[in-house]
Design a protein around this motif. Structure first.
Motif, short mmCIF file in Angstrom:
data_model
loop_
_atom_site.label_atom_id
_atom_site.label_comp_id
_atom_site.label_asym_id
_atom_site.label_seq_id
_atom_site.Cartn_x
_atom_site.Cartn_y
_atom_site.Cartn_z
N PRO A 127 -1.28 8.83 1.67
CA PRO A 127 -2.06 7.57 1.80
C PRO A 127 -3.51 8.13 1.25
O PRO A 127 -4.37 7.15 0.70
N ALA A 150 -6.02 6.91 -1.61
CA ALA A 150 -7.15 5.66 -1.24
C ALA A 150 -8.55 6.43 -1.62
O ALA A 150 -9.32 5.75 -2.17
N SER A 169 0.85 -1.07 -0.11
CA SER A 169 -0.05 0.01 -0.06
C SER A 169 0.99 1.14 -0.16
O SER A 169 2.13 1.10 0.35
#
Length: 475
Positions: free
Chosen positions: A363, A367, A236
């Protein structure tokens, strides 16, 4: 009194020489100077002028100021936002091509500085610095053709910002020709100079709208003797951010580059460059390209890098990793990154973005953005990569397979709004390293505060009250 173009061109030729004034009325092809390399922007030019030194630049600027002719300063014409070519509308303009101002005036090894003219090609400076054991760390894809003046005018970034900073951080002094033809000499090789306003900062990143950079004094560094490259798979973006922090903690200033690459970007490269080797056994949704460098022994640095990577793997900060065993293997890993742009060009139409965010918020941005784009533009293919170490992502969006390239480009403003609104909400920037130019000029008022824009306009008015310096760019 009407404007006589032939008389103006004759005066320009008298100032810098007949051979260095190119004009269409003589059959010269100006398209290499009036069209950007992406073929997105093209505008008319009365002529292309190629002065040989600062004095000739001054003479041309004075002529232009006296006759109401706008000037578009141009380096290697490698920019991505159309700042180095004339606009399609606006005042009568000439392109001032600075490639003949290409000398390296001085390399001061003891002071770790180089003084160069604006037309010096970036790669030439890199090579000349290396010849005396020094490093000029600015590094980007166009380094074989871009010029130092353009790098400074756009505050270029590149892959070494993690350790050395943007171009702004590398500039100690400038020589600038102002819009009235006066020469502003700020060529000082000083790390400390606390004598009032730091005027050079006005011109760095101003894209030629406040004056013409003709020379610069820049920082050099000790050339590293050792360099180690690694390529890792991560699950990720959040894991990549954790890896970044851990590697910086373990390697300190030796850590020079940290590039994030999506699995889709790697797949695209391997599709269009089928001979590209797979560095890792499996496929991962995200990859990281890392580099460390220092002045010590190569084996010692490799051992330090390997130890740091193994510790990160044990701590769950990466899934798999390959460490280059030699220079050739390191270069091959970097080609995975460098070929993304070429693969996208071969693949077809894409809408490019150059955004920056606080690293801690990247992040969450990614996302949220991937499903949002999928819902708003079904079939669109985000190709995400960039300099995660300094918070800069190239969040490019390739066209859905069934859409014609021209039709997809018509969606640019709509795609931009989705991405740039999200960037602004997280206190980011719509331009990390490419600038504003013509491409993002209409968006700047949407994401800059009114007071910021007002101060920018006041500075522009003070230095260029008639508006003849690169009109139609930035503001």
């Amino acid at each position: 009194m009407s404007f006589d173009s032939q008389s103006w061109l004759a005066r320009a030729r008298a100032l810098i020489g007949d051979a260095h004034v190119l004009s269409s009325d003589r059959g010269d092809d100006l398209s290499a100077y009036t069209r950007d390399w992406r073929n997105k922007f093209e505008g008319p030019a009365l002529a292309v002028l190629r002065p040989a030194n600062t004095e000739e630049v001054q003479a041309i600027v004075r002529l232009a100021a006296a006759t109401g002719v706008a000037i578009v300063p141009q380096g290697g014409n490698t920019g991505l936002c159309g700042a180095s070519v004339p606009g399609s509308t606006g005042p009568r303009a000439v392109v001032l091509q600075l490639g003949r101002l290409n000398r390296i005036l001085d390399i001061d090894v003891e002071n770790n500085t180089a003084t160069v003219e604006a037309g010096c090609v970036l790669q030439t400076l890199q090579q000349q610095a290396a010849a005396v054991g020094r490093l000029f760390p600015l590094s980007l894809g166009a380094e074989g053709s871009c010029q130092i003046g353009g790098n400074i005018a756009t505050n270029a970034g590149g892959v070494q910002v993690l350790r050395y900073g943007n171009t702004r951080d590398l500039v100690l002094g400038l020589e600038v020709v102002l819009p009235d033809g006066e020469r502003l000499d700020l060529l000082r090789g000083l790390r400390k100079d606390n004598t009032g306003y730091d005027l050079k900062q006005l011109f760095i990143g101003a894209e030629g709208t406040l004056g013409i950079i003709t020379a610069a004094t820049v920082k050099l560094f000790a050339a590293p003797d050792a360099r180690v490259v690694a390529f890792a798979g991560v699950a990720s973006v959040a894991q990549a951010v954790q890896l970044l922090g851990a590697m910086r903690q373990r390697l300190g200033e030796r850590f020079t580059a940290f590039e994030l690459i999506s699995g889709e970007a790697i797949a695209l490269v391997r599709h269009y460059f089928p001979d590209t080797p797979a560095p890792l056994q499996g496929d991962w949704p995200w990859y990281v390209l890392m580099e460390a460098a220092d002045g010590g022994d190569d084996a010692v640095l490799r051992e330090a890098m390997q130890t740091a990577l193994m510790a990160c793997m044990e701590d769950g900060q990466l899934e798999d990793v390959a460490l280059a065993g030699n220079v050739a293997q390191g270069q091959a890993l970097w080609m995975l990154r460098e070929n993304i742009t070429h693969a996208q060009q071969m693949d077809g139409s894409n809408i490019k973005h150059d955004v920056s965010l606080p690293i801690s918020r990247i992040p969450a941005f990614v996302a949220a953005m991937l499903p949002q784009l999928a819902q708003a533009f079904p079939g669109a293919r985000p190709i995400v990569y960039g300099h995660l170490g300094d918070g800069n992502l190239h969040f490019n969006v390739s066209a859905p397979a069934a859409i014609e390239p021209g039709s997809w480009q018509l969606q640019t403003d709509a795609v931009n709004q989705v991405i740039h609104d999200a960037v602004a909400a997280l206190h980011g920037s719509i331009s990390a390293e490419h600038g504003i130019g013509q491409l993002k000029r209409h968006e700047l008022p949407l994401y800059k505060s009114a007071i910021e824009l007002d101060v920018m306009r006041r500075v522009k008015q003070a230095l260029d009250p008639v508006g003849l310096m690169n009109p139609g760019k930035v503001l």
